[in-house]
Design a protein around this motif. Sequence first.
Motif, PDB file in Angstrom:
ATOM      1  N   VAL A 419       1.334  -0.928  -0.289  1.00  0.00           N
ATOM      2  CA  VAL A 419       0.062   0.072  -0.194  1.00  0.00           C
ATOM      3  C   VAL A 419       0.809   1.597   0.363  1.00  0.00           C
ATOM      4  O   VAL A 419       0.398   2.429  -0.629  1.00  0.00           O
ATOM      5  N   LEU A 420       1.883   1.297   0.803  1.00  0.00           N
ATOM      6  CA  LEU A 420       2.716   2.458   0.943  1.00  0.00           C
ATOM      7  C   LEU A 420       3.583   2.875  -0.547  1.00  0.00           C
ATOM      8  O   LEU A 420       4.084   3.494  -0.840  1.00  0.00           O
ATOM      9  N   ALA A 421       4.065   1.352  -0.532  1.00  0.00           N
ATOM     10  CA  ALA A 421       5.297   1.914  -2.004  1.00  0.00           C
ATOM     11  C   ALA A 421       4.169   1.846  -3.540  1.00  0.00           C
ATOM     12  O   ALA A 421       4.691   3.134  -4.312  1.00  0.00           O
ATOM     13  N   GLU A 422       3.095   0.711  -4.125  1.00  0.00           N
ATOM     14  CA  GLU A 422       2.402   1.657  -4.916  1.00  0.00           C
ATOM     15  C   GLU A 422       0.907   2.230  -4.673  1.00  0.00           C
ATOM     16  O   GLU A 422       0.888   3.140  -6.069  1.00  0.00           O
ATOM     17  N   LEU A 423       0.586   2.455  -3.685  1.00  0.00           N
ATOM     18  CA  LEU A 423      -0.829   3.161  -3.591  1.00  0.00           C
ATOM     19  C   LEU A 423      -0.580   4.446  -3.286  1.00  0.00           C
ATOM     20  O   LEU A 423      -0.894   5.637  -3.518  1.00  0.00           O
ATOM     21  N   GLY A 424       0.421   4.233  -2.451  1.00  0.00           N
ATOM     22  CA  GLY A 424       0.467   5.984  -1.232  1.00  0.00           C
ATOM     23  C   GLY A 424      -1.108   6.068  -0.241  1.00  0.00           C
ATOM     24  O   GLY A 424      -1.885   6.449  -0.376  1.00  0.00           O
ATOM     25  N   LEU A 425      -0.107   5.866   0.529  1.00  0.00           N
ATOM     26  CA  LEU A 425      -1.591   6.136   1.760  1.00  0.00           C
ATOM     27  C   LEU A 425      -2.375   7.178   1.514  1.00  0.00           C
ATOM     28  O   LEU A 425      -3.644   7.204   1.725  1.00  0.00           O
ATOM     29  N   MET A 426      -1.545   8.243   1.759  1.00  0.00           N
ATOM     30  CA  MET A 426      -2.067   9.692   1.417  1.00  0.00           C
ATOM     31  C   MET A 426      -3.055   9.604   0.136  1.00  0.00           C
ATOM     32  O   MET A 426      -4.108  10.514   0.190  1.00  0.00           O
ATOM     33  N   SER A 427      -2.453   9.071  -1.128  1.00  0.00           N
ATOM     34  CA  SER A 427      -3.138   9.651  -1.958  1.00  0.00           C
ATOM     35  C   SER A 427      -4.504   8.379  -2.219  1.00  0.00           C
ATOM     36  O   SER A 427      -5.465   9.465  -2.943  1.00  0.00           O
ATOM     37  N   LEU A 428      -4.609   6.817  -1.507  1.00  0.00           N
ATOM     38  CA  LEU A 428      -5.378   6.469  -1.021  1.00  0.00           C
ATOM     39  C   LEU A 428      -6.842   7.053  -1.089  1.00  0.00           C
ATOM     40  O   LEU A 428      -7.925   6.810  -1.380  1.00  0.00           O
ATOM     41  N   GLY A 429      -6.354   6.999   0.571  1.00  0.00           N
ATOM     42  CA  GLY A 429      -7.271   8.264   1.259  1.00  0.00           C
ATOM     43  C   GLY A 429      -7.885   9.859   1.124  1.00  0.00           C
ATOM     44  O   GLY A 429      -9.231   9.364   1.194  1.00  0.00           O
ATOM     45  N   MET A 430      -6.739   9.447  -0.058  1.00  0.00           N
ATOM     46  CA  MET A 430      -8.136  11.268  -0.275  1.00  0.00           C
ATOM     47  C   MET A 430      -8.493  10.509  -1.718  1.00  0.00           C
ATOM     48  O   MET A 430      -9.806  11.207  -1.619  1.00  0.00           O
ATOM     49  N   ASP A 431      -8.526  10.047  -2.651  1.00  0.00           N
ATOM     50  CA  ASP A 431      -8.860   8.983  -3.748  1.00  0.00           C
ATOM     51  C   ASP A 431     -10.468   8.356  -3.392  1.00  0.00           C
ATOM     52  O   ASP A 431     -11.660   9.036  -3.408  1.00  0.00           O
ATOM     53  N   LEU A 432     -10.347   7.786  -2.302  1.00  0.00           N
ATOM     54  CA  LEU A 432     -11.387   7.604  -1.566  1.00  0.00           C
ATOM     55  C   LEU A 432     -12.249   8.441  -0.626  1.00  0.00           C
ATOM     56  O   LEU A 432     -13.809   8.254  -1.234  1.00  0.00           O
ATOM     57  N   LEU A 433     -11.795  10.237  -0.435  1.00  0.00           N
ATOM     58  CA  LEU A 433     -12.748  10.869   0.779  1.00  0.00           C
ATOM     59  C   LEU A 433     -13.646  10.779  -0.335  1.00  0.00           C
ATOM     60  O   LEU A 433     -14.669  11.397  -0.585  1.00  0.00           O
ATOM     61  N   ASP A 434     -13.008  11.278  -2.029  1.00  0.00           N
ATOM     62  CA  ASP A 434     -13.389  11.922  -2.973  1.00  0.00           C
ATOM     63  C   ASP A 434     -14.401  11.411  -3.725  1.00  0.00           C
ATOM     64  O   ASP A 434     -16.056  11.309  -3.778  1.00  0.00           O
ATOM     65  N   ALA A 435     -14.623  10.170  -3.232  1.00  0.00           N
ATOM     66  CA  ALA A 435     -15.509   8.975  -3.933  1.00  0.00           C
ATOM     67  C   ALA A 435     -17.144   9.231  -3.322  1.00  0.00           C
ATOM     68  O   ALA A 435     -17.405   9.014  -3.671  1.00  0.00           O
TER      69      ALA A 435
END
Length: 441
Positions: A419-435
């Motif tokens: 998750v940290l290396a390929e997705l980025g915790l912050m980026s994933l969290g922001m995308d899920l929040l936008d959704a």
Amino acid sequence: MAERCDVAIVGAGPGASIAAYILAKGGLEVIMFERGDYPGSKAMFGGVLYTTVLSKYFPDFPEANCVERHVIEKRFSMLSERDELALSFKFLDFEPPYYNHSFTALRAVFDRYLAKKAEEAGAVLVTQTVVDEVIASEGRVVGVRARREGGEVLANVVIAADGANSLIAQSAGLRGELPLSVILGVKEVVSLPREVIEDRFSLEGDEGAAYEYLGGGAVRGAMGAGFLYTNRDTISVGYGIPLGALKALGVQPDELLNEFKMHPVVRRLLRGTTPEEYSAHLIPEMTPHDLPHFVGDGIVVIGGAAGLVNANPLFHEGTNMAMASGVMAAETILQAHKAGNFSAKALESYPSRLRESFAWQDYDRYLGLTRMAESHPQFFNKYPYEFIKLARKLFSVAPTDDGMQVPKRALELAVADHVLAELGLMSLGMDLLDAAKAAMF
């Protein structure tokens, strides 16, 4: 001399037929034009029909054999090149009354049933007739012109029910060109013995299943979705993709369908099937800015021609919205007939009622989710692949050097590292929040 009627309806789909039924029951002379050999012969939709509006007028529709199976299972999947990550809902107590859930259906059967109801009420159905322009006089619509001898038909009101690329609405000056956000729906119907379908999908009797496949391996990582719906002795399989996304892929629609059908997950469900028919149509996925005007002097626009569709992958809903708009349009025209006034102002109660209904509210709400998806392509071209990788890591059984098993804690840490290396915790969290924001607000 041109023929005259009270209402001329261009199109014989569900919205048109239910409008014709109500208008004819109200005592008006109605002519409904269909370009195909019969209603539904030129029509296509994915295959799931919500029946709340239908049940209000025709509660005995299940006994008429106009629908295929009542859906007890909804399955949502993300696909990578070979794998699937799915969430499934199965409700075995979905029984009569039928207004509380959905059916699979085939338009060639369902549309004929509904058009027959309109004819029984007194509407006149004219088939094998193309109508692509209105007749206008002094700035108002006064009829339609068909491509046949004696093709001019005068009417107090014209209903444009001719689908997403409505030539009637366009000829009346109510809409412009279609945007590239419009979705191309492509479908193939394949046959399989009824007992095989029920065994393969774990169904009994008239139970049915609706499978949706999002992004990833479904449509080459583009924004779009594949689907697979069970009918009695056939399966509807296909996909929907915005025209802009299809253009960017540079692939032919039939080639993309064949790729989807040959995905290892989908192929296993379709083994032993025989192709029966292929079809494609446009789904009016449009912003409010691109929608046509719903009324003009002497004209009303309904259903797909009005852009009424809820194309988000949770529901893929449109036919019932078309029927709802047909009901509201017909009731508005009956009121206008009593007043003897068919101006745009007199017909304005139709769009007013429409905007207060579920059809508009669902369109408006889920449009935000669609716009979010357009601006976040990673939900289609990255996350399906990465989430499947995460699931594979978490549920793999890995041996240690001494032949024992790696503790689950090590697998959990491997998932966290991914998750940290390929997705980025912050980026994933922001995308899920936008959704979440788009879905909620």
